[in-house]
Design an enzyme around this catalytic site. Structure first.
Site, mmCIF file in Angstrom:
data_model
loop_
_atom_site.group_PDB
_atom_site.id
_atom_site.type_symbol
_atom_site.label_atom_id
_atom_site.label_comp_id
_atom_site.label_asym_id
_atom_site.label_seq_id
_atom_site.Cartn_x
_atom_site.Cartn_y
_atom_site.Cartn_z
ATOM 1 N N ASP A 84 56.433 78.896 -50.575
ATOM 2 C CA ASP A 84 55.655 79.270 -49.664
ATOM 3 C C ASP A 84 54.170 79.558 -50.462
ATOM 4 O OD1 ASP A 84 54.171 79.950 -47.340
ATOM 5 O OD2 ASP A 84 54.868 81.865 -47.210
ATOM 6 N N HIS B 156 55.863 88.568 -48.366
ATOM 7 C CA HIS B 156 57.094 88.414 -47.460
ATOM 8 C C HIS B 156 58.013 89.672 -47.359
ATOM 9 C CE1 HIS B 156 57.153 84.041 -48.766
ATOM 10 N NE2 HIS B 156 56.266 84.204 -47.872
ATOM 11 N N SER C 18 55.629 87.166 -53.079
ATOM 12 C CA SER C 18 57.333 87.362 -52.331
ATOM 13 C C SER C 18 57.770 88.427 -53.335
ATOM 14 C CB SER C 18 57.923 86.166 -51.941
ATOM 15 O OG SER C 18 59.072 86.518 -51.275
#
Length: 207
Positions: A147, A51, A24
């Site tokens: 995540d 992301h 991310s």
């Protein structure tokens, strides 16, 4: 935190067939170390979730292709997953590994976000673990949420190799710290160390 580079445990007899990478915030900086280091002779397929803003076109292929020896593409639904290629998840779609009579292929899903994210790292990691089992390498990079942690646990439970970016080298250490707290990962390394480990696996014909 000190970098950990453990002695590589034995690879599966047929080597590793796929590498899944998730990140991310700060993940692009890490990928700029990893992807250009992958050799053109790599035999594993590489699948990447970052992301990204849902409402913008991804520029990842344009950013990375001039720097990389491997062919890169933004994944399309039902694409075959081929050795020696890199596939990026498109914005606002989960990326999955699906089995089929002709071999593994990409699945794209608009199921609800996980950890406020679509694509979700967990979705990719878990589906890849179901398909590849011990022939999978999972790499979790910099990021600001959790995540990918459960997905990395799934990869480890299936016998795959788990690698986490050293939090001290991450622009956002939350994601790697959560992974380290949640499981005994095989390797904790900065991006250049991960690149070296993958090169070593390749030289030993495990990738």
């Amino acid at each position: 935190m000190s970098t950990q580079h453990l002695a590589p445990r034995p690879a599966p007899s047929r080597g590793y067939a796929a590498i899944v990478v998730g990140g991310s915030a700060g993940g692009i900086d890490a990928l700029l170390e990893l992807l250009p280091a992958l050799p053109a002779t790599l035999q594993a397929a590489v699948l990447v979730v970052l992301h990204l803003p849902r409402d913008r076109r991804s520029l990842l292929v344009e950013i990375f292709q001039p720097r990389c020896a491997l062919p890169l593409r933004e994944a399309q639904d039902k694409d075959a997953i081929t050795p020696g290629s890199v596939s990026f998840a498109p914005p606002d779609y989960h990326l999955l590994v699906d089995a089929g009579p002709q071999g593994p292929h990409v699945g794209l899903s608009v199921d609800p976000p996980l950890h406020f994210s679509r694509p979700s790292i967990d979705v990719l990691f878990e589906s890849a673990a179901d398909h590849y089992g011990p022939r999978l390498v999972g790499i979790l990079l910099s990021g600001a949420n959790e995540d990918g942690v459960h997905g990395l646990q799934t990869i480890q439970a299936a016998g795959g190799l788990t690698i986490v970016q050293d939090p001290g080298s991450a622009g956002m250490p939350t994601m790697p710290q959560a992974a380290i707290a949640g499981l005994a990962v095989d390797h904790i390394l900065p991006p250049e160390g991960i690149a070296s480990l993958l090169a070593d696996l390749h030289q030993r014909q495990q990738l």
